[in-house]
Enzyme design. Sequence first.
Site, PDB file in Angstrom:
ATOM      1  N   LYS A  22       0.839  -1.216   0.000  1.00  0.00           N
ATOM      2  CA  LYS A  22       0.000   0.000   0.000  1.00  0.00           C
ATOM      3  C   LYS A  22       0.868   1.258   0.000  1.00  0.00           C
ATOM      4  O   LYS A  22       0.660   2.150  -0.821  1.00  0.00           O
ATOM      5  CB  LYS A  22      -0.897   0.002   1.243  1.00  0.00           C
ATOM      6  N   CYS A 117      -5.206   8.618   8.796  1.00  0.00           N
ATOM      7  CA  CYS A 117      -5.550   8.134  10.141  1.00  0.00           C
ATOM      8  C   CYS A 117      -5.136   9.173  11.176  1.00  0.00           C
ATOM      9  O   CYS A 117      -4.128   9.856  11.007  1.00  0.00           O
ATOM     10  CB  CYS A 117      -4.840   6.818  10.411  1.00  0.00           C
ATOM     11  N   ARG A 122      -0.343  15.521  12.951  1.00  0.00           N
ATOM     12  CA  ARG A 122       0.497  14.966  11.874  1.00  0.00           C
ATOM     13  C   ARG A 122       1.003  16.130  11.022  1.00  0.00           C
ATOM     14  O   ARG A 122       0.468  16.421   9.953  1.00  0.00           O
ATOM     15  CB  ARG A 122      -0.289  13.955  11.029  1.00  0.00           C
TER      16      ARG A 122
HETATM   17  N1  EPU Z   1       6.681  14.421  11.117  1.00  0.00           N
HETATM   18  C1  EPU Z   1       6.934  15.761  11.380  1.00  0.00           C
HETATM   19  N2  EPU Z   1       6.933  16.614  10.314  1.00  0.00           N
HETATM   20  C2  EPU Z   1       6.703  16.225   9.047  1.00  0.00           C
HETATM   21  C3  EPU Z   1       6.437  14.861   8.791  1.00  0.00           C
HETATM   22  C4  EPU Z   1       6.435  13.986   9.855  1.00  0.00           C
HETATM   23  O1  EPU Z   1       7.141  16.139  12.519  1.00  0.00           O
HETATM   24  O2  EPU Z   1       6.728  17.058   8.149  1.00  0.00           O
HETATM   25  C5  EPU Z   1       6.677  13.471  12.241  1.00  0.00           C
HETATM   26  C6  EPU Z   1       5.324  12.795  12.437  1.00  0.00           C
HETATM   27  O3  EPU Z   1       4.473  13.575  13.236  1.00  0.00           O
HETATM   28  C7  EPU Z   1       5.731  11.486  13.086  1.00  0.00           C
HETATM   29  C8  EPU Z   1       7.087  11.174  12.439  1.00  0.00           C
HETATM   30  O4  EPU Z   1       7.564  12.410  11.909  1.00  0.00           O
HETATM   31  O5  EPU Z   1       5.918  11.669  14.463  1.00  0.00           O
HETATM   32  C9  EPU Z   1       7.061  10.167  11.332  1.00  0.00           C
HETATM   33  O6  EPU Z   1       6.058  10.517  10.365  1.00  0.00           O
HETATM   34  P1  EPU Z   1       6.197  10.094   8.835  1.00  0.00           P
HETATM   35  O7  EPU Z   1       6.275  11.321   8.021  1.00  0.00           O
HETATM   36  O8  EPU Z   1       7.289   9.085   8.705  1.00  0.00           O
HETATM   37  O9  EPU Z   1       4.793   9.401   8.565  1.00  0.00           O
HETATM   38  P2  EPU Z   1       3.873   9.549   7.282  1.00  0.00           P
HETATM   39  O10 EPU Z   1       4.721   9.660   6.080  1.00  0.00           O
HETATM   40  O11 EPU Z   1       2.817  10.547   7.516  1.00  0.00           O
HETATM   41  C10 EPU Z   1       3.883   7.021   6.702  1.00  0.00           C
HETATM   42  C11 EPU Z   1       2.842   5.962   6.500  1.00  0.00           C
HETATM   43  C12 EPU Z   1       2.221   5.590   7.827  1.00  0.00           C
HETATM   44  C13 EPU Z   1       3.312   5.158   8.805  1.00  0.00           C
HETATM   45  C14 EPU Z   1       4.416   6.206   8.901  1.00  0.00           C
HETATM   46  C15 EPU Z   1       5.607   5.740   9.719  1.00  0.00           C
HETATM   47  C16 EPU Z   1       2.019   6.462   4.289  1.00  0.00           C
HETATM   48  C17 EPU Z   1       0.924   6.986   3.451  1.00  0.00           C
HETATM   49  N3  EPU Z   1       1.823   6.483   5.593  1.00  0.00           N
HETATM   50  O12 EPU Z   1       3.195   8.125   7.268  1.00  0.00           O
HETATM   51  O13 EPU Z   1       1.408   4.482   7.530  1.00  0.00           O
HETATM   52  O14 EPU Z   1       2.747   4.971  10.088  1.00  0.00           O
HETATM   53  O15 EPU Z   1       4.887   6.531   7.580  1.00  0.00           O
HETATM   54  O16 EPU Z   1       6.151   4.579   9.203  1.00  0.00           O
HETATM   55  O17 EPU Z   1       3.039   6.014   3.780  1.00  0.00           O
HETATM   56  C18 EPU Z   1      -0.414   3.040   7.774  1.00  0.00           C
HETATM   57  O18 EPU Z   1      -0.077   2.496   6.718  1.00  0.00           O
HETATM   58  O19 EPU Z   1      -1.271   2.572   8.559  1.00  0.00           O
HETATM   59  C19 EPU Z   1       0.210   4.308   8.153  1.00  0.00           C
HETATM   60  C20 EPU Z   1      -0.313   5.112   9.024  1.00  0.00           C
END
Ligand code: EPU
Length: 433
Positions: A22, A117, A122
């Site tokens: 995904k 989610c 976020r």
């Molecule tokens: N963060 C920041 N600033 C940013 C981006 C992130 O502070 O600009 C923080 C977030 O708040 C968090 C950490 O960095 O504490 C990590 O966030 P990340 O950006 O890695 O998460 P994401 O890209 O929003 C993706 C997956 C999530 C998964 C996370 C961590 C996708 C679409 N989503 O989210 O997947 O939990 O990486 O591995 O790729 C899921 O599939 O159920 C899901 C939630």
Amino acid sequence: MDKYVVKGGKQLFGQVDISGAKNAAVAIIPAALMVEGVCRIENIPQISDTKKLLEMLALMGAKIRFVNKTTLDIDCSNVHLSDDIYDLTRQIRASYYLIGSMLGRFGKASTTMPGGCNFGVRPIDQHIKGMKALGAVMDISRGFIKAEAKGGRLKGTRIYLDKVSVGATINVMIAATMASGITVIENVAREPHIVDLANFLNSMGADIRGAGTDVIKVRGVDKLHGGSYCLIPDQIEAGTYMAAVAGTGGEVTLTNVIPKHLDCISAKLIEMGVEIEEGEDFVTVRRTGELTHTNIKTLPYPGFPTDMQPQVSTVLALANGTSVVTEGVWDNRYKYVNELRKMGAEIQVDGKTAVIQGVKKLYGAPVAACDLRAGAAMVIAGLCAEGTTTIEDIVYIERGYQDFVGKLRKLGADIVKISDPDPKSDEGIAEAV
Ligand code: EPU
């Protein structure tokens, strides 16, 4: 509202084929916007998140043709920005990858703040920092995101991400693909789907090196051409079935997996008393004895994935002894614990730490899926519990698991989906995620 009804207590046996990843698909589909020509993508998971992203591309003029259920041709030769995508972009997290791909393709971007989610705040500050460093002027107000590359094209530079972020790494890498000059992105995430996206882009003519390490170097190109690409299997879908077998007992072989991507999950399950055998592209998971407690801390890859925390914590709720789980990625990913407590779990949460006192049994109850992985955890709890569990709000689950019910039934689970005759009642939830 649609729901799952699970009658617990059956062990799982057999073979399950794992779908495409995904979180790779939701990055690669938006990135395809930059490709002038036909991209054939294989192993696309049939889930609502990918369907919505494909709809967004279609609204921007892409021609999309399914070759079979999981292979499609995307032709973005004639695409344009469109306000029509906003209703969809608000619904899912990965729509923010359109910022990078629109900037790459059009030199400007127009979308909304993403959905996704809810695990607390976020932020997307690192995405914005990256785009600005590449020369984009960003305007974010009242839920809309507008961006424009100074001089019509982004310009390569050195970017240090303050936080290891999957999303920011992907978005900046996409944007840098068609920038002029070289971009070096430091302190990046190393998840398998980041490598998959880089491989996809490279096979369409990009020049990206270092994906999978903590520094990525992108030499910008003028154009991407068509090609074909097959997505990696879904690490978290596989891990979810591994956790399900750990919980129910039994023996299941997962096919179409990359065992190396599962090491971080296998290691913990083995500590818990689960047997795991690895082949080239399959793993066999067997649990015959008692489950033992363990401690887990979620971390970016190759650490234990946060997206497996709810499922494995659910299994630990049935293990002998006390386990301590620490959430190292998200601020608030324990909302599901209240639901598990309704089933008899003994779990105390304090901030990012959950202390799980294993119980002998869980009992069926009406519960809700609070988010995608929390929903998967409820299904696992239902499979392990005595009696019947009803799971509501399954739209969250269907965002990320292809044919969850069908695959579990093939393994011997007693689970059915009850569909609401009035599907409109689910739409409110889908829009709130
Ligand atoms: N963060 C920041 N600033 C940013 C981006 C992130 O502070 O600009 C923080 C977030 O708040 C968090 C950490 O960095 O504490 C990590 O966030 P990340 O950006 O890695 O998460 P994401 O890209 O929003 C993706 C997956 C999530 C998964 C996370 C961590 C996708 C679409 N989503 O989210 O997947 O939990 O990486 O591995 O790729 C899921 O599939 O159920 C899901 C939630």
